[in-house]
Design an enzyme around this catalytic site. Structure first.
Site, PDB file in Angstrom:
ATOM      1  CE1 TYR A 283       8.088   1.758  -5.453  1.00 56.75           C
ATOM      2  CE2 TYR A 283      10.092   2.353  -5.986  1.00 56.75           C
ATOM      3  CZ  TYR A 283       9.199   2.484  -6.432  1.00 56.75           C
ATOM      4  OH  TYR A 283       9.517   3.105  -7.701  1.00 56.75           O
ATOM      5  CD  GLU A 284       6.269   5.125  -0.836  1.00 57.75           C
ATOM      6  OE1 GLU A 284       6.381   5.471  -0.001  1.00 57.75           O
ATOM      7  OE2 GLU A 284       7.841   5.256  -0.942  1.00 57.75           O
TER       8      GLU A 284
END
Lengths: 601, 601
Positions: free
Chosen positions: B440-441
């Protein structure tokens, strides 16, 4: 997401070109394993894997197993029906001896089919997974009564076999086991103790479960020299072969695990259970190792199989998912975005998966061939050579194979981005299922110690010298072909790293055994790179030969050559870094007191 | 198994010796961050982490979250009470500006405490986890009305913030988003669309949730140049600050994930929801990147935090578990077996964990210091230098940090053998929780492309040249001290690999951008090794200086020196292999057509 598809064409390429099945049909044991028959069997096995087992894989993960209050275990929905079909299809009989109802086919063929079963449903395949290894131990060490009474039904799949080693306080160090075996007047024993982590320890898919159990007889020597092996059936077997009473062995609980939820991992309680000794008293560990070595090859296969499963899913996802544009300009300007395949870093992940799974498949099958050759090779010299090389490489296939199988599953998951983390796509299950393969049948650290401490020094290093020679011959042959010369040179360099690491061990392990322990893991990985690299060079040469001859599928052959180059350019360089790690020695590892590892206040 | 223990002493060593907090108190912003105050805050935070959050970690994993039929989400038992305590303790206010009710402390301090919260309960910490980043984006780009209306309650923890980027068909390629924003006469917008993977998208722990949402206005340019950022509150906020009606944003479902079960990962449906634009129209991505860069540093931290959690558990297990004997002879002959600590390969795993977590902790905190210095450093030159280096290293901290954090968790799990695979010991949860940080990110592949495609070439390579110079200065200083000379030399070699790789990119990426893509991942890892290695050299020198001066705990200082040597001998050599991988170029990755990756029939 398309179902798992068995890589039959790749298996056949390896069987024909690397294993050389056709060349072996003059050997007894290979006679009936002609390429056509083998392909027909594998296609049928692949069909069963994708049509029957694969749809049950997520079911097994999400519903799992349940121990009921009466000690029985309920397996996931559909597993019983699939198991019945599996048995009816004769899939348990492939490699077993004909005199016990088996088909007497080479083990290499059984292993080839096993990949498909374990890839499509790891948890399911473990129910019958250890039966073949248990049969091997009984046949090698058991007396005729045990063989006649138990083996035919284990071969047919009517009964399953398990392996009972671990206890709550000991796993690797089996010398510490507490399970006791009290001799009885009739030649049987009463077994009492607790075993944990018993895969498929209890279920009702088969009519009976034959537990192979390590225990100590009264007055047995301390440690691993005082362990005996026992056969303990779940249901007593009458002399006419019918089933009698339930033996005093029960499932106390099942574990909640990270993965392989489809399989029941049991705590097994033996409470004066009736059993019979297999082989000699206090020689149980040697008998168990017959089982274990076969199982370790199988676990290496499981690592690659979960990697293959995850990789197949990642390939489909990368073909369908459109995100971003090629760095060199839009590949499909009429579409809102290009597929993931245009991105070099996505391809890096997929090529790594491809190079490792195909390379490991060749290594496992070539390894299984050696097991066949121990039995079937025409000369004593060839039989010895096969025994040497597979003894050396069994811990490597298990340790390197499962480390890399897990890496492949993690890489394939990464291709999915966020979608790889959610249950829906199934790839996160492959990661969780693959993780166990690095742990069970001896952790990969134990494999590394087996390699460096036992297998490497055996017979004055004869096996590793044979490996060096084998690689050198391949390198010379590979260099003579322009299209494979660069791959051969990369393998030569990796082999030099292995030789340097071996030399370092010879010079440093005697004076301080901790140097062997400190080097073991990296040494196992260098050996894995060289052995898998040797497979890649052989596959590249075979593919080039077919291209030259105009035989086979040219696209497939070109892909083999490119993937071999990937292995040479992107994986073999790791050998140098691993060798440098070894040369640091044990000092930096052993220097700190344990307290220095605790979080400082 | 003992509870998680916050490594406050290690954090303080880094803050004092590497970050140099005491030297900075003359700078505005650091005035109140004296060593004593900081230590008191961290000890309190560590206590909260181990006493309140840690006991809820397994609860969150095993019970997870539930979306109810009315669209509300029930969080795991105990989470609400812990959240109330978290807010009451002022833990959301550390770094926030004083004018909005924050304590105005340096971000490096907030990040230091954040490690403890995320290590002890990753799923819990994500509920408020993105609020600080959302506040930063609003403060940087929002108008005064938005700032006054929303920021104070977000700072106090009464309200949480989220980040809404991903849609079902796009994650990395945000240019493809379909969510629409229709301007209204009163200056607000009506937002319509579906966002997925929204961490803490719905819950009732806070009174309100402030969603930051990417959407397209009518007639906006295609692709990423037509994206705007909107603030969309879950509950409308009246002018007097009281809460009004529920906005037209609802949670459609929550995901079943591999880990972080304690956090509700939501599908969010916007159906003419009312929102306000943050910053300029079509400049939403730039605004979102303010948020994202802060979040990426935080995710790097999460990787190390889960690694630390798993490592702590492995250390305790290795101390308690007795299995086998030391290779050099029994260490405790009166006990049935020695502890796992006698085995070099177990120590290899634990030392690898220790070297990576402590090294990454220093790198993350030193990185957070740069964020502070962008704001607080006395000269423009220093502010620019800080901005340069953290821009370069943010993708490295995220990508290398989380790859290694996951590796650490997997290694720690391996120390447990079979016990690491079952839920009981908790370490398998750390592996599953850590896995998301690589995704994620921005996946780690996206980080690598950000590094090589954007950060490296920016300003003619000024940032990487500054890094080379910084390393060279450290190397020179380290060589001058006999006890650290070997570490300095290993860092020098790794830095040469990084320079060679940079040179290769300069010579090969222009002619074929795919060469940059093909090199990116390995380049990110070499940079990670060099940056973390620089931290280790600095820590080793600081430890040696304290030993020379007779200050500090000598056992702790000696452990730092040994662990630095481990990093030099066992991790830095990887840089050479990575450089060789890069030099293979893109050709071998890009050659095969996508069909060649499909399973051959």
């Amino acid at each position: 997401m398309p179902s798992y598809k068995a890589p039959v064409a790749d298996t056949m390429f390896i069987l024909n070109e690397i294993v050389g099945l056709e060349r072996l049909t003059n050997n007894p044991g290979f006679a009936s394993a002609t390429s056509d028959i083998v392909q027909a069997i594998l296609e049928e096995g692949g069909k069963f894997a994708s049509e029957v087992l694969s749809p049950l894989n997520a079911v097994g993960d999400q519903i799992g197993c349940k121990r009921n209050d009466d000690g029985t275990v309920t397996t996931p929905p559909g597993f019983q029906e699939a198991f019945d079909q599996f048995v009816a299809g004769g899939w348990t009989t492939l490699h077993a001896p004909e005199e016990y109802g088996g088909q007497g086919l080479p083990i290499v063929l059984a292993i080839a089919a096993e990949e498909y079963f374990t890839a499509s449903n790891h948890g399911f395949n473990m129910y019958h997974g250890l039966t073949g290894a248990a049969v091997s131990a009984i046949l090698a060490k058991g007396d005729d009564t045990l063989k006649q009474k138990y083996v035919p039904n284990m071969v047919s799949g009517q009964w399953c076999g398990t392996m009972n080693l671990t206890e709550p306080h000991c796993g690797t160090d089996l010398g510490l086991i507490k399970t006791r075996a009290q001799p009885q007047d009739d030649g049987s024993y009463k077994i009492t103790g607790t075993k944990i982590f018993i895969s498929a320890g209890e279920h009702s898919m088969a009519e009976n479960i034959i537990h192979l159990v390590l225990a100590k007889t009264p007055g047995a020597p301390a440690g691993s020299k005082g362990i005996s092996l026992f056969l303990v059936p779940k249901m007593m077997v009458n002399d006419d072969g019918s089933l009698g009473a339930h033996n005093a062995v029960t499932c106390g609980s099942i574990e909640h695990k990270m993965g392989i939820h489809g399989n029941a991992t049991c705590v097994m309680n033996y409470d004066d259970a009736t059993g019979w000794m297999i082989g000699e008293e206090n020689k149980g560990l040697a008998a168990m190792f017959i089982m274990m070595n076969q199982a370790r090859l199988g676990v290496g296969l499981q690592g690659l199989a979960q990697g293959e499963l995850a990789y197949q899913q990642a390939v489909h996802y990368a073909m369908d998912r459109r995100q971003g544009r090629a760095l060199t300009g839009a590949a499909e300007p009429d579409k809102p975005a290009d597929t993931l395949f245009v991105h070099p870093d996505v391809r890096r992940m997929l090529m790594e998966c491809k190079a490792l799974t195909e390379g490991l498949r060749a290594l496992v099958l070539w390894g299984a061939l050696q097991v066949d050759l121990i039995k079937y090779a025409p000369t004593e010299e060839e039989r010895q050579a096969a025994d040497d090389i597979i003894s050396l490489l069994t811990p490597v296939i298990k340790g390197y194979g499962t480390d890399k199988g897990f890496d492949v599953a993690v890489l394939a998951q990464q291709v999915f981005g966020g979608h790889g983390y959610i249950r829906e796509w199934g790839v996160e299950q492959a990661v969780r299922d693959a993780r166990i393969t690095m742990i069970y049948e001896g952790t990969n650290g134990v494999q590394a110690m087996d390699l460096v401490g036992r297998k490497l020094p055996a017979n004055g290093g004869r096996a590793v010298r044979a490996l060096f020679k084998m690689v050198a011959q391949d390198v010379a042959a590979g260099k003579a072909v322009p299209e494979t010369a660069a791959i051969a040179e990369a393998l030569e360099k990796a082999n030099q790293q292995l030789q340097a690491a071996t030399m370092w061990l010879m010079q440093n392990a005697m004076q301080n055994p901790n140097n062997a322990g400190a080097a073991a893991y990296a040494y196992m990985h260098i050996t894995g790179i060289v052995a898998t690299g040797m497979m890649w060079l052989r596959m590249a040469m075979a593919a080039q030969a077919q291209l030259n001859a105009g035989t086979g599928n040219p696209d497939y052959m070109k892909a083999k050559l490119v993937t071999a180059r990937y292995f040479a350019e992107r994986i073999m360089p790791e050998a140098g870094a691993l060798r440098r790690k070894i040369e640091g020695g044990a000092e930096v590892l052993m220097e700190l007191p344990p307290e220095a590892f605790l979080t400082a206040a």
